[in-house]
Write a protein that holds these residues in place. Structure first.
Motif, mmCIF file in Angstrom:
data_model
loop_
_atom_site.group_PDB
_atom_site.id
_atom_site.type_symbol
_atom_site.label_atom_id
_atom_site.label_comp_id
_atom_site.label_asym_id
_atom_site.label_seq_id
_atom_site.Cartn_x
_atom_site.Cartn_y
_atom_site.Cartn_z
ATOM 1 N N THR A 153 0.833 -1.206 0.000
ATOM 2 C CA THR A 153 0.000 0.000 0.000
ATOM 3 C C THR A 153 0.865 1.253 0.000
ATOM 4 N N ASP A 154 1.922 1.240 0.813
ATOM 5 C CA ASP A 154 2.843 2.384 0.830
ATOM 6 C C ASP A 154 3.463 2.593 -0.551
ATOM 7 N N PHE A 155 3.913 1.509 -1.157
ATOM 8 C CA PHE A 155 4.537 1.574 -2.482
ATOM 9 C C PHE A 155 3.545 2.094 -3.514
ATOM 10 N N LYS A 156 2.371 1.518 -3.503
ATOM 11 C CA LYS A 156 1.337 1.906 -4.471
ATOM 12 C C LYS A 156 0.956 3.378 -4.307
ATOM 13 N N ASN A 157 0.786 3.827 -3.078
ATOM 14 C CA ASN A 157 0.439 5.221 -2.826
ATOM 15 C C ASN A 157 1.547 6.170 -3.273
ATOM 16 N N LEU A 158 2.781 5.724 -3.125
ATOM 17 C CA LEU A 158 3.921 6.550 -3.506
ATOM 18 C C LEU A 158 3.950 6.828 -5.004
ATOM 19 N N ILE A 159 3.562 5.850 -5.802
ATOM 20 C CA ILE A 159 3.677 6.031 -7.257
ATOM 21 C C ILE A 159 2.351 6.291 -7.974
ATOM 22 N N SER A 160 1.242 5.981 -7.358
ATOM 23 C CA SER A 160 -0.039 6.040 -8.076
ATOM 24 C C SER A 160 -0.416 7.441 -8.542
ATOM 25 N N SER A 161 -0.022 8.460 -7.830
ATOM 26 C CA SER A 161 -0.407 9.817 -8.240
ATOM 27 C C SER A 161 0.285 10.266 -9.517
ATOM 28 N N SER A 162 1.403 9.629 -9.866
ATOM 29 C CA SER A 162 2.108 10.052 -11.070
ATOM 30 C C SER A 162 2.060 9.013 -12.188
ATOM 31 N N VAL A 163 1.172 8.052 -12.070
ATOM 32 C CA VAL A 163 1.065 6.996 -13.072
ATOM 33 C C VAL A 163 -0.164 7.211 -13.945
ATOM 34 N N GLN A 164 0.061 7.175 -15.246
ATOM 35 C CA GLN A 164 -1.044 7.297 -16.188
ATOM 36 C C GLN A 164 -1.630 5.924 -16.529
ATOM 37 N N ASN A 165 -0.774 4.902 -16.531
ATOM 38 C CA ASN A 165 -1.209 3.542 -16.855
ATOM 39 C C ASN A 165 -1.639 2.834 -15.570
ATOM 40 N N SER A 166 -2.739 3.288 -15.001
ATOM 41 C CA SER A 166 -3.165 2.749 -13.716
ATOM 42 C C SER A 166 -3.626 1.295 -13.826
ATOM 43 N N GLU A 167 -4.039 0.881 -15.003
ATOM 44 C CA GLU A 167 -4.460 -0.512 -15.173
ATOM 45 C C GLU A 167 -3.286 -1.452 -14.938
ATOM 46 N N TYR A 168 -2.143 -1.161 -15.569
ATOM 47 C CA TYR A 168 -0.983 -2.031 -15.343
ATOM 48 C C TYR A 168 -0.423 -1.845 -13.933
ATOM 49 N N LEU A 169 -0.535 -0.667 -13.374
ATOM 50 C CA LEU A 169 -0.101 -0.457 -11.991
ATOM 51 C C LEU A 169 -0.826 -1.434 -11.070
ATOM 52 N N GLN A 170 -2.122 -1.617 -11.284
ATOM 53 C CA GLN A 170 -2.904 -2.551 -10.460
ATOM 54 C C GLN A 170 -2.372 -3.975 -10.604
ATOM 55 N N VAL A 171 -2.086 -4.380 -11.835
ATOM 56 C CA VAL A 171 -1.564 -5.724 -12.098
ATOM 57 C C VAL A 171 -0.190 -5.882 -11.454
ATOM 58 N N PHE A 172 0.670 -4.908 -11.668
ATOM 59 C CA PHE A 172 2.033 -4.924 -11.137
ATOM 60 C C PHE A 172 2.010 -5.049 -9.608
#
Length: 178
Positions: free
Chosen positions: A146-165
């Motif tokens: 959750t910490d990792f995801k929160n750190l990068i999610s605000s600057s990610v455009q490809n949120s679909e792959y972010l979820q998979v990753f």
């Protein structure tokens, strides 16, 4: 003068690709473009030696300096080269060097999440390496997904792959916790 002009044109094209969401990666350049880019970037001598396979990394202080350099926030052609080198190191690492790479993978993703995730979404073999190394880094340093995801999610455009990753990292973390 021609080297500078070539570097500027390549940097401009790299920025154009980045703006459009279609990034340019080192593997897509022809050999002459790679050579000219290396010359135009004025990279550290150890980075150039690494690229030319004149040195190899291990768990020593020079390797730490090189990995720290590769993970510094950079843009354009330098980011393209550094990301290529980072991936090459990951592909060939074993032993103590491999154990060091989790934090560097983590830093690279945090510093350039869209760029890295766009590449990893199309290159599953290296994505698997990043997932394993980042999961180990999170596990051994008591970080959460959750910490990792929160750190990068605000600057990610490809949120679909972010979820998979992140889901795949989470699965690796669960395996480590067993």
């Amino acid at each position: 003068m021609s080297k500078l002009l070539f570097g500027l044109v390549l940097a401009f094209l790299s920025c154009c690709f980045s703006y459009a969401g279609n990034y340019l990666y080192w593997e897509e350049l022809c050999d002459s473009s790679k050579s000219e880019t290396i010359k135009s970037l004025n990279v550290d001598v150890n980075i150039e030696k690494l690229y030319l396979h004149q040195i190899s990394l291990s768990d020593d202080s020079l390797s730490v300096v090189i990995l720290d350099t590769l993970c510094v926030l950079s843009e354009g052609n330098k980011r393209m080269l550094y990301f290529y080198l980072m991936n090459d190191i990951i592909k060939h690492a074993d032993g103590a060097l491999s154990e060091m790479l989790g934090g560097y993978c983590y830093r690279f993703v945090v510093n350039a999440p869209d760029y890295v995730l766009a590449y990893l979404s199309k290159n599953r073999k290296i994505a698997s390496e990043y997932i394993t190394l980042i999961a180990a880094e999170l596990y051994y340093n008591d970080y959460t997904i959750t910490d990792f995801k929160n750190l990068i999610s605000s600057s990610v455009q490809n949120s679909e792959y972010l979820q998979v990753f992140c889901k795949e990292i989470e699965c690796k973390l669960m395996m480590l916790n067993e």
